[in-house]
Design an enzyme around this catalytic site. Sequence first.
Site, PDB file in Angstrom:
ATOM      1  N   CYS A  79     -49.373 -79.026  20.159  1.00 15.33           N
ATOM      2  CA  CYS A  79     -49.224 -79.629  21.474  1.00 15.33           C
ATOM      3  C   CYS A  79     -49.742 -81.061  21.403  1.00 15.33           C
ATOM      4  CB  CYS A  79     -49.981 -78.850  22.547  1.00 15.33           C
ATOM      5  SG  CYS A  79     -49.851 -79.626  24.178  1.00 15.33           S
TER       6      CYS A  79
ATOM      7  N   ASN B 249     -47.504 -73.081  16.351  1.00 14.24           N
ATOM      8  CA  ASN B 249     -47.035 -71.892  17.056  1.00 14.24           C
ATOM      9  C   ASN B 249     -47.007 -70.685  16.122  1.00 14.24           C
ATOM     10  OD1 ASN B 249     -45.957 -72.849  19.779  1.00 14.24           O
ATOM     11  ND2 ASN B 249     -44.948 -74.288  18.396  1.00 14.24           N
TER      12      ASN B 249
ATOM     13  N   HIS C 283     -46.355 -66.767  24.563  1.00 17.20           N
ATOM     14  CA  HIS C 283     -46.241 -67.948  23.706  1.00 17.20           C
ATOM     15  C   HIS C 283     -47.616 -68.211  23.098  1.00 17.20           C
ATOM     16  CE1 HIS C 283     -44.311 -72.069  23.044  1.00 17.20           C
ATOM     17  NE2 HIS C 283     -45.557 -72.232  22.604  1.00 17.20           N
TER      18      HIS C 283
ATOM     19  N   HIS D 227     -50.311 -69.483  20.045  1.00 23.32           N
ATOM     20  CA  HIS D 227     -50.628 -70.340  18.906  1.00 23.32           C
ATOM     21  C   HIS D 227     -51.645 -69.602  18.041  1.00 23.32           C
ATOM     22  CE1 HIS D 227     -48.845 -74.322  20.334  1.00 23.32           C
ATOM     23  NE2 HIS D 227     -48.550 -73.440  21.272  1.00 23.32           N
TER      24      HIS D 227
ATOM     25  N   ARG E  68     -37.730 -77.712  19.722  1.00 23.13           N
ATOM     26  CA  ARG E  68     -38.355 -78.473  20.809  1.00 23.13           C
ATOM     27  C   ARG E  68     -39.869 -78.498  20.649  1.00 23.13           C
ATOM     28  NH1 ARG E  68     -42.240 -78.188  24.679  1.00 23.13           N
ATOM     29  NH2 ARG E  68     -41.670 -76.010  25.109  1.00 23.13           N
ATOM     30  N   ASP E  69     -40.532 -77.389  20.873  1.00 19.92           N
ATOM     31  CA  ASP E  69     -41.988 -77.355  20.829  1.00 19.92           C
ATOM     32  C   ASP E  69     -42.504 -77.594  19.422  1.00 19.92           C
ATOM     33  OD1 ASP E  69     -44.521 -77.059  21.974  1.00 19.92           O
ATOM     34  OD2 ASP E  69     -44.604 -74.944  21.462  1.00 19.92           O
TER      35      ASP E  69
END
Length: 305
Positions: A244, A253, A211, A213, A18-19
């Site tokens: 993002c 990430n 979460h 980065h 997803r991300d």
Amino acid sequence: MTDPTLPARVRIHEVGPRDGLQNEKTVVPVAVKSEFIHRLAAAGLTTIEATSFVHPRWVPQLADAEELFPLLRDLNGVRLPVLVPNERGLDRALAHGAREVAVFASATESFSHANLNRSIDESLVMFTPVVARAIDAEVPVRGYLSMCFGDPWEGAVPVAQVVRVARRLFDLGCAELSLGDTIGVATPGQVTELLTALNEADIPADRLAVHFHDTYGQALANTLTALRHGVTTVDASAGGLGGCPFARTATGNLATEDLLWMLRGLGIETGVDLDRLTDTSLWLAGHLGRPSPSRTVRALSHKES
């Protein structure tokens, strides 16, 4: 020697499908996405964020959510949360059998407007019926909170501001809150300060995930700091995919393989096979037409060759 300040086991919340894929320029075919998720599960990952039920105009890379999700029904015992932006997204997710969902809020007004086209308060009003209806359907809700440490428009984010929005998400009924360093500017000192403040606000570490980065190369150091403060759920993306789409300074990430290498060295269990996961990231990199940014993937692949 076991470090008593660290947990014995960490649950990895895999966000690559997803991300990760939502920020790739290459739109991956649904069959490849399905195989990617199946390969992640075969490597031992038990929580895999599958997709996002957002309008295709906003995230065209995930426009095939309704086609993808039925292809994952054979993954028994694997949690497959999906992102939902509003009630319409929730309706679509529930109609396709989703059993866990997530909403996405911001700790800053600038990013809230950029990402959701509404203020923080307006976004929380929008999420209120989403969370309530999901809970009524016995579907747990994760709350993502982005820009917890820095914002490309506003700069450093005050801790009290993050705590305020986090508290409101918990009060809505979110079962878990993922603290996002969306542009990758956090340092261990900032992580300590925020986690301490959240604990003082009666938001326990066992309800939190982190979460990170890796823009400034601090993602692993920040993760280790969070583990020492009682956090046991870490978001990561296979091969270091993603960034993002609404914050152009965000880089990839934290790579799941880099996280696994560190955790294995610390004697922390995850249940994930690093070699199988590395093979999966190399396979996907072939489909994307570019090498994996994960240092561990590169090191292990060079070692094998």
